[in-house]
Design an enzyme around this catalytic site. Structure first.
Site, PDB file in Angstrom:
ATOM      1  CB  THR A 115      -0.905   0.005   1.238  1.00 40.19           C
ATOM      2  OG1 THR A 115      -1.705  -1.184   1.230  1.00 40.19           O
ATOM      3  CG2 THR A 115      -1.823   1.223   1.235  1.00 40.19           C
ATOM      4  CE  LYS A 191      -5.372  -1.854   1.269  1.00 41.10           C
ATOM      5  NZ  LYS A 191      -4.017  -2.381   1.412  1.00 41.10           N
ATOM      6  CE  LYS A 259       2.215   2.263   4.850  1.00 36.82           C
ATOM      7  NZ  LYS A 259       1.788   1.839   3.523  1.00 36.82           N
TER       8      LYS A 259
END
Length: 336
Positions: A115, A191, A259
């Protein structure tokens, strides 16, 4: 390439017999180890590599052959899954001194399953194509348990021919594969949008349960009501039960969702778009990391929300309330 509408497709009609016999997995960690296990179970041979000795040992235990570098993995496997923490690590895997491109092996397909920022992923095909390496954008979702049993969700963007070559791999490691588009970066963007919702839902759930606790409610009973009502979400039902049990063993570390929320904020910033909830979720997760819970499960944000409402870390919770261990302040961890 022309983008097409996202649609759900079967996991893939290919099989190990019409796919390369050896598949590479770089990053056999929480999710990557499950990918190794699913590939082995699907009849593939697996070549694996991680920077951590313990991860390599677990990969070997799952049936992989552990090699000494990403370059060695690329020499052994025509399809390589890269599932590491962030774009810095992806860059090192691809372009480092012992990286995939250093192998000199052409006609390779690299599945970027990490990701990472969509803008970064979009930069990779131009950098890799001169070396005979095709990039597919293939982030995954579902957590370690679903990775291990081959039922996680995969989003795929990139060259249709390369996607077809990987059909057997997709079938082995994912329960559902969504064909997003032919443009690398679109799956990464999908995503990030998903993870923004996950982070926002979990941060809001943490605040709601902390408020319920402060109001003197039985938090388990409140959680049961929420799960059966309009406040429910997948991540609520997945994270809250273990938080109420005081189980913060990391399935997905809090620093990872911090993150991901940050990536969503950065993407919105490049578009000059207001992202109020993304910023709030990022702030809540960064606060959780800064409080020392970065390596704990991201459900630790529920514990941290209780602390923010003024509960002492040493206070013993009453029956049915959120679990806060009676221990001293942990070492701070500011990584995101």
């Amino acid at each position: 390439m022309t983008a097409v509408g996202a649609r759900a497709v079967p996991g893939g009609s290919g099989s190990p017999q019409d796919s390369p016999a050896t598949i590479g997995v770089i990053g056999p960690g929480a999710m990557g180890l499950g990918i190794v296990a699913s590939l082995v179970r699907g009849g593939f041979r697996v070549a694996a590599r991680d920077v951590r000795a313990e991860a390599n040992a677990r990969a070997a235990g799952a049936g992989a052959t552990v090699l000494d570098s990403p370059a060695a993995v690329a020499r052994a496997a025509a399809i390589v899954v890269v599932i590491v923490v962030d774009d810095r690590q992806v860059d090192d895997v691809l372009f480092g001194a012992d990286g995939i491109l250093a192998a000199g092996a052409r006609d390779r397909i690299v599945l970027v399953a990490s990701t990472v920022d969509p803008a970064y992923v979009r930069s990779l095909p131009e950098r890799c194509a001169p070396h005979g390496v095709t990039i597919l954008d293939t982030p995954v979702s579902g957590g370690p348990a679903r990775a291990a049993d081959g039922t996680m969700t995969m989003m795929v963007a990139g060259d249709p021919g390369a996607r077809e070559r990987c059909a057997g791999v997709f079938a082995a490691i994912a329960g559902r594969t969504f064909a997003i588009s032919g443009r690398v970066g679109d799956a990464a963007a999908t995503k990030i949008v998903n993870n923004l919702l996950a982070a926002t839902n979990l941060a809001a759930a943490a605040e709601a349960l902390a408020l319920a606790d402060a109001l003197g409610l039985d938090v388990r009973a409140t959680a049961d009501v929420i799960s059966a009502s309009s406040g429910a979400s997948w991540i609520f039902d997945d994270r809250v039960p273990r938080a109420l049990d005081g189980d913060y063993a990391p399935r997905a570390a809090a620093r990872i969702l911090a993150k991901d929320a940050g990536i969503a904020c950065d993407a919105a910033g490049r578009l000059n778009a207001d992202a109020t909830f993304a910023r709030a979720a990022r702030a809540a997760f960064v606060d959780t990391v800064d409080a020392g819970y970065g390596e704990d499960d991201d459900a630790a944000i529920i514990r941290r929300a209780r602390e923010r409402l003024g509960h002492s870390r040493q206070a013993e919770p009453r029956a049915g309330t959120l679990s806060v261990p009676a221990r001293g302040r942990r070492r701070r961890n500011g990584r995101t």
